[in-house]
Design a protein around this motif. Structure first.
Motif, PDB file in Angstrom:
ATOM      1  N   VAL A  68      -8.772 123.327 126.229  1.00 40.68           N
ATOM      2  CA  VAL A  68      -8.908 121.863 126.649  1.00 40.68           C
ATOM      3  C   VAL A  68     -10.491 121.846 127.159  1.00 40.68           C
ATOM      4  O   VAL A  68     -10.875 122.485 127.961  1.00 40.68           O
ATOM      5  CB  VAL A  68      -7.849 121.495 127.536  1.00 40.68           C
ATOM      6  CG1 VAL A  68      -6.370 121.581 126.805  1.00 40.68           C
ATOM      7  CG2 VAL A  68      -7.730 122.334 128.851  1.00 40.68           C
ATOM      8  N   PHE A  69     -11.026 120.519 127.041  1.00 42.97           N
ATOM      9  CA  PHE A  69     -12.190 120.366 127.135  1.00 42.97           C
ATOM     10  C   PHE A  69     -12.092 118.639 127.670  1.00 42.97           C
ATOM     11  O   PHE A  69     -11.606 118.014 127.368  1.00 42.97           O
ATOM     12  CB  PHE A  69     -13.175 120.473 126.084  1.00 42.97           C
ATOM     13  CG  PHE A  69     -13.041 121.822 125.501  1.00 42.97           C
ATOM     14  CD1 PHE A  69     -13.945 123.028 125.943  1.00 42.97           C
ATOM     15  CD2 PHE A  69     -12.283 122.085 124.693  1.00 42.97           C
ATOM     16  CE1 PHE A  69     -13.946 124.506 125.549  1.00 42.97           C
ATOM     17  CE2 PHE A  69     -12.271 123.471 124.066  1.00 42.97           C
ATOM     18  CZ  PHE A  69     -13.079 124.369 124.310  1.00 42.97           C
ATOM     19  N   THR A  70     -13.396 118.432 128.187  1.00 39.88           N
ATOM     20  CA  THR A  70     -13.550 117.171 128.417  1.00 39.88           C
ATOM     21  C   THR A  70     -13.926 116.232 127.383  1.00 39.88           C
ATOM     22  O   THR A  70     -13.888 115.159 127.408  1.00 39.88           O
ATOM     23  CB  THR A  70     -14.993 117.109 129.557  1.00 39.88           C
ATOM     24  OG1 THR A  70     -16.029 117.670 128.991  1.00 39.88           O
ATOM     25  CG2 THR A  70     -14.742 117.710 130.920  1.00 39.88           C
ATOM     26  N   ALA A  71     -14.448 116.772 126.167  1.00 36.76           N
ATOM     27  CA  ALA A  71     -14.609 116.285 124.928  1.00 36.76           C
ATOM     28  C   ALA A  71     -13.938 117.010 124.026  1.00 36.76           C
ATOM     29  O   ALA A  71     -13.884 118.393 124.028  1.00 36.76           O
ATOM     30  CB  ALA A  71     -16.046 115.881 124.886  1.00 36.76           C
ATOM     31  N   ALA A  72     -13.620 116.623 122.793  1.00 30.40           N
ATOM     32  CA  ALA A  72     -12.964 117.205 121.808  1.00 30.40           C
ATOM     33  C   ALA A  72     -13.879 118.476 121.387  1.00 30.40           C
ATOM     34  O   ALA A  72     -15.005 118.206 121.083  1.00 30.40           O
ATOM     35  CB  ALA A  72     -12.626 116.187 120.705  1.00 30.40           C
ATOM     36  N   ALA A  73     -13.237 119.529 121.239  1.00 30.36           N
ATOM     37  CA  ALA A  73     -14.137 120.811 120.818  1.00 30.36           C
ATOM     38  C   ALA A  73     -13.096 121.906 120.369  1.00 30.36           C
ATOM     39  O   ALA A  73     -11.881 121.727 120.572  1.00 30.36           O
ATOM     40  CB  ALA A  73     -14.995 121.319 121.886  1.00 30.36           C
TER      41      ALA A  73
END
Length: 422
Positions: free
Chosen positions: A301-306
């Protein structure tokens, strides 16, 4: 005259009481540690080959100092301590050799500890320090390690600081049996790129309510023996609101979790292990085993899709190390066997093994064998200084072949270390 004597006696008693209750705060220089490295590549692969493809290169953290023939300042640590009252003390360690960056604005500051010791055997620490886990990273001072650097388990999973509170209780006699119970709670920012030197909400998207919990039992017995076990658990340091970016990668096609399961997993992270060490005038040896969930160290999980940085939600690591030294006065012969597998369960969601290609196997299991010689300036006090010469033999699965080569590639190193400490 009698009243004058009584008043004078009362003044003396009051002064004595105040001095006993509120001693003058102190500050002292506890020491300095300087260490200088010279590294030598044993083949050009270290400089010319690229990191391995097939998803394995991200696991083996090859220090850039080994990719060239290099002179390097490894440590320039300065230790200070002092007292505030009879029960409150402090200590600080900083290293001017470190560089402050945007991600780590306080890189120079290593340890910052306030300690309250209200009764014998019990104390509470607050500040920034290494959590009580693996043996070499947290119980062996940098000035006393046998080799140029700590082993894989310790330098990867236990060497970073964190900010929190740590309570401990010590009992018994080390000449017979002494035990120590440790319990700590911390931010859990050791894997956010800051090495634990940030507050919970310093980086964008960070600042969750969850904390890491760490427990360790350690013991000393018959003076020369040490043994212990530890456990640490935490989750992502991202806010729950950022989990909307949890997605299932297109490559996860066999038994893959749902986006909700990825969110619920919260990159659960663990570290558990046990150690044993023996040390006397003639030789010393230690052994350690550790395992756990990779979790936020390679997040999903990330602050932006990755794309996720690991191949399975419950991907586990496992490693063990055995090392020792034979002491002959100033001359010590050393050796270490060190293995760390970043996917010990062979778990992945892809249709085929993500680490294997038609011509190579980049499975993230890495072995380092180190043989060495130490010239110890003062044999009875190795922490005062030594010259260390180490030959490091690495398993050949972290570099990809360049034109004219086939199969897995890697490289060995020769490292000379000059360490002095006061």
């Amino acid at each position: 005259m009698t009243n004058f004597r009584i008043a004078g006696l009362a003044a003396l008693l009051t002064a004595g009481f105040c001095q006993a209750q509120a001693p003058t705060p102190t500050i002292k220089l506890d020491g300095v540690l300087l260490e200088f490295w010279a590294t030598q590549m044993m083949d050009n692969n270290m400089r010319l080959d690229s990191t391995a493809s097939a998803g394995a290169s991200k696991y083996y953290a090859l220090d850039s100092r080994f990719q060239e023939n290099n002179f390097a300042v490894k440590r320039s640590e300065i230790y200070l301590s002092g007292t505030v009252t009879d029960t409150v003390s402090w200590n600080v360690m900083f290293d001017p050799n470190n560089s402050n960056t945007t991600a780590v604005p306080n890189a120079v500051l290593q340890d910052f500890v306030l300690t309250w010791a209200p009764i014998k055997g019990f104390n509470v620490k607050a500040g920034q320090f290494k959590m009580p886990t693996a043996y070499e990273a947290t119980l062996v001072a940098a000035r006393e390690i046998l080799f140029f650097e700590r082993n894989q388990i310790n330098r990867r999973f236990a060497d970073a600081r964190d900010r929190g509170i740590w309570a401990s209780y010590t009992y018994g006699d080390p000449k017979a049996f002494q035990g120590k119970l440790n319990l700590a709670v911390s931010n859990g920012t050791t894997d956010d790129g800051s090495g634990g030197k940030n507050n919970e909400n310093t980086l964008a998207g960070a600042g969750n309510a969850q904390k890491d919990w760490t427990f360790r039992f350690e013991s000393t017995f018959f003076s020369n023996h040490k043994a212990g076990a530890y456990y640490r658990e935490g989750v992502t340091n991202l806010k729950d609101s950022t989990f909307v970016n949890a997605t299932i990668p297109a490559t996860w096609t066999v038994g893959a979790p749902t986006a909700q399961q990825i969110k619920d997993n919260k990159d659960k992270t663990t570290l558990m292990g046990a150690y044993y060490a023996f040390n006397n005038a003639d030789f010393q040896v230690s052994a350690e085993y550790a395992t756990g969930l990779l979790g936020r160290r390679y997040p999903t999980v990330f602050t932006a899709a990755a794309a996720p940085l690991r191949e399975h939600l419950d991907q586990k690591f496992a490693g063990f190390v055995v090392d020792g030294a034979y002491k002959m006065g100033n001359h010590w012969i050393t050796g270490r066997y060190d293995v760390l597998n970043y996917n010990s369960g062979d778990d992945w969601y892809t249709a085929t093994n993500p680490y294997k290609t038609a011509t190579a196997d980049y499975s993230p299991k890495y072995t380092e064998i180190t043989v060495g010689y130490n010239y110890v300036f003062i044999p009875t006090r190795q922490s005062a200084g030594k010259i260390k010469l180490d030959y490091v033999m690495r398993s050949k699965n972290f570099l990809a072949p360049r034109a004219g080569q086939t199969g897995e590639q890697g490289g060995n190193s020769l490292v000379a270390s000059l360490m002095w400490s006061y």
